[in-house]
Design an enzyme around this catalytic site. Structure first.
Site, PDB file in Angstrom:
ATOM      1  N   LYS A  10      10.458 -51.047  59.787  1.00 23.17           N
ATOM      2  CA  LYS A  10       9.561 -50.336  58.864  1.00 23.17           C
ATOM      3  C   LYS A  10       8.161 -50.897  58.985  1.00 23.17           C
ATOM      4  O   LYS A  10       7.926 -52.012  59.470  1.00 23.17           O
ATOM      5  CB  LYS A  10      10.050 -50.471  57.413  1.00 23.17           C
ATOM      6  CG  LYS A  10      10.152 -51.901  56.879  1.00 23.17           C
ATOM      7  CD  LYS A  10       8.870 -52.491  56.349  1.00 23.17           C
ATOM      8  CE  LYS A  10       9.070 -53.916  55.831  1.00 23.17           C
ATOM      9  NZ  LYS A  10       7.778 -54.608  55.528  1.00 23.17           N
ATOM     10  N   GLY A  93      10.638 -62.317  61.625  1.00 22.57           N
ATOM     11  CA  GLY A  93       9.449 -62.930  61.046  1.00 22.57           C
ATOM     12  C   GLY A  93       8.181 -62.162  61.313  1.00 22.57           C
ATOM     13  O   GLY A  93       7.090 -62.716  61.254  1.00 22.57           O
ATOM     14  N   GLY A  94       8.317 -60.852  61.583  1.00 25.50           N
ATOM     15  CA  GLY A  94       7.146 -60.065  61.927  1.00 25.50           C
ATOM     16  C   GLY A  94       6.697 -59.102  60.857  1.00 25.50           C
ATOM     17  O   GLY A  94       5.727 -58.372  61.046  1.00 25.50           O
ATOM     18  N   GLY A  95       7.409 -59.056  59.719  1.00 21.99           N
ATOM     19  CA  GLY A  95       7.037 -58.117  58.670  1.00 21.99           C
ATOM     20  C   GLY A  95       7.545 -56.713  58.900  1.00 21.99           C
ATOM     21  O   GLY A  95       7.106 -55.770  58.238  1.00 21.99           O
ATOM     22  N   GLY A  97      10.837 -55.892  58.656  1.00 22.61           N
ATOM     23  CA  GLY A  97      12.001 -55.633  57.818  1.00 22.61           C
ATOM     24  C   GLY A  97      13.332 -55.625  58.539  1.00 22.61           C
ATOM     25  O   GLY A  97      14.299 -55.051  58.019  1.00 22.61           O
ATOM     26  N   GLY A  98      13.424 -56.273  59.692  1.00 23.52           N
ATOM     27  CA  GLY A  98      14.658 -56.212  60.466  1.00 23.52           C
ATOM     28  C   GLY A  98      15.880 -56.739  59.734  1.00 23.52           C
ATOM     29  O   GLY A  98      16.950 -56.113  59.750  1.00 23.52           O
ATOM     30  N   GLY A  99      15.752 -57.863  59.073  1.00 21.72           N
ATOM     31  CA  GLY A  99      16.883 -58.437  58.352  1.00 21.72           C
ATOM     32  C   GLY A  99      17.328 -57.550  57.202  1.00 21.72           C
ATOM     33  O   GLY A  99      18.529 -57.306  57.012  1.00 21.72           O
ATOM     34  N   SER A 100      16.355 -57.048  56.435  1.00 23.25           N
ATOM     35  CA  SER A 100      16.689 -56.157  55.327  1.00 23.25           C
ATOM     36  C   SER A 100      17.337 -54.876  55.823  1.00 23.25           C
ATOM     37  O   SER A 100      18.284 -54.353  55.217  1.00 23.25           O
ATOM     38  CB  SER A 100      15.420 -55.809  54.531  1.00 23.25           C
ATOM     39  OG  SER A 100      14.892 -56.956  53.897  1.00 23.25           O
ATOM     40  N   SER A 101      16.839 -54.356  56.929  1.00 24.27           N
ATOM     41  CA  SER A 101      17.399 -53.142  57.499  1.00 24.27           C
ATOM     42  C   SER A 101      18.828 -53.367  57.981  1.00 24.27           C
ATOM     43  O   SER A 101      19.715 -52.523  57.767  1.00 24.27           O
ATOM     44  CB  SER A 101      16.522 -52.650  58.652  1.00 24.27           C
ATOM     45  OG  SER A 101      16.969 -51.405  59.146  1.00 24.27           O
ATOM     46  N   ASP A 133      13.266 -55.473  49.996  1.00 27.92           N
ATOM     47  CA  ASP A 133      13.072 -54.358  50.912  1.00 27.92           C
ATOM     48  C   ASP A 133      14.367 -53.607  51.224  1.00 27.92           C
ATOM     49  O   ASP A 133      14.315 -52.535  51.833  1.00 27.92           O
ATOM     50  CB  ASP A 133      12.472 -54.848  52.238  1.00 27.92           C
ATOM     51  CG  ASP A 133      11.006 -55.235  52.123  1.00 27.92           C
ATOM     52  OD1 ASP A 133      10.401 -54.944  51.070  1.00 27.92           O
ATOM     53  OD2 ASP A 133      10.479 -55.819  53.076  1.00 27.92           O
TER      54      ASP A 133
END
Length: 274
Positions: A10, A93-95, A97-101, A133
């Site tokens: 995102k 750590g790039g903003g 949202g990979g973990g939340s996704s 997120d």
């Protein structure tokens, strides 16, 4: 048999911090839009109640694996287990949202595969305990967000091509949100002001002061189109009307940074299916 699901990245098209709550969380306004860069999750159901997760992420301890935590949240409703494999394509750590996704896709997938029949609202409430997120990925639609990011209003946006640049560092979200010099009193705006581009990312000034490479990348990208930090970074992005326009700029990207082109998407592939 394994089942495949996608977990999209995102962008925060803007990020205003309007206040800080007594519990330490921040009230904000933002617009989330997905992009067609996805992690790939594979699920194999097992009947012995055991959970496992293998991720291509480097040095990820099991106790910090948000995918495994999401699976454990849903296991209160079943005796089944699952083996999960995660192919990470979204920079950590790039903003983006990979973990939340990944967590949201896990909740959506297991709700279906374990035949739990929980509502989207129930899944979103469970997801909120994993991260602010997660709910937008559960609902799966580009959204105007308020509160701590969980109060969502679906919106339809143009789906431009984005050049996303990663300056090669990782930003601690907690560090930025705890910074004394972070703006926390931006006046709330309405949709017409967003449409008129009267927005910014309140985290940018703090991030620039602590991560010079991000400031340099923003200055470089601003030469071609308005550049913006997504979340607390480290990734930055700018919108272009066509893939070709974005590609021309990417061809000039300094070798010290990484970049990719992705199209904005209003609907998440997690709810469309694969």
């Amino acid at each position: 048999m394994q089942k495949k699901y996608l977990a999209p990245a995102k962008l925060n098209l803007f990020l205003h911090i309007t206040s800080r709550r007594a519990d330490g969380y921040h009230c904000l306004q933002t617009v989330f839009q997905f992009i067609d860069l996805n992690d790939v999750l594979m699920f194999r159901i097992r009947d012995d109640g055991k959970l496992s997760c293998k991720s291509s992420a480097i040095n990820l301890p099991p106790e910090q694996d948000i995918v495994l935590r999401a699976a454990k949240l849903l296991q209160q409703y079943t005796n089944l287990g699952v083996d999960i494999e995660v192919e990470k394509n979204i920079p950590m750590g790039g903003g983006l949202g990979g973990g939340s996704s990944d967590a949201a896709t896990t909740l959506l997938a297991l709700n279906h595969l374990w035949e739990l029949n929980l509502s989207i609202d129930t899944l979103a409430k469970l997801g909120l305990s994993l991260g602010a997120d997660v709910p937008v990925f559960i609902h799966g639609h580009a959204a105007w967000a308020e509160g701590i990011g969980e109060s969502l209003k679906p919106i339809s946006l143009e789906e431009p091509w984005y050049l996303v640049v990663h300056p090669g560092c990782s930003v601690s979200t907690a560090e930025i949100f705890n910074a004394k010099d972070l703006t926390r009193n931006t006046k709330p705006i309405i949709m017409s002001e967003f449409i008129a581009a009267q927005t910014k990312n309140d985290c940018e000034e703090v991030v620039r002061s602590r991560y010079p490479s991000i400031g340099q990348a923003l200055d470089w990208l601003n030469q071609y189109s308005q550049a913006r930090l997504t979340g607390t970074g480290a990734c930055i992005f700018a919108a272009f009307n066509t893939y070709s326009d974005a590609k021309k700029v990417m061809n000039n990207l300094p070798d010290k940074w990484q970049g990719f082109i992705a199209q904005g998407k209003n609907i998440s592939p997690s709810i469309i299916g694969v």
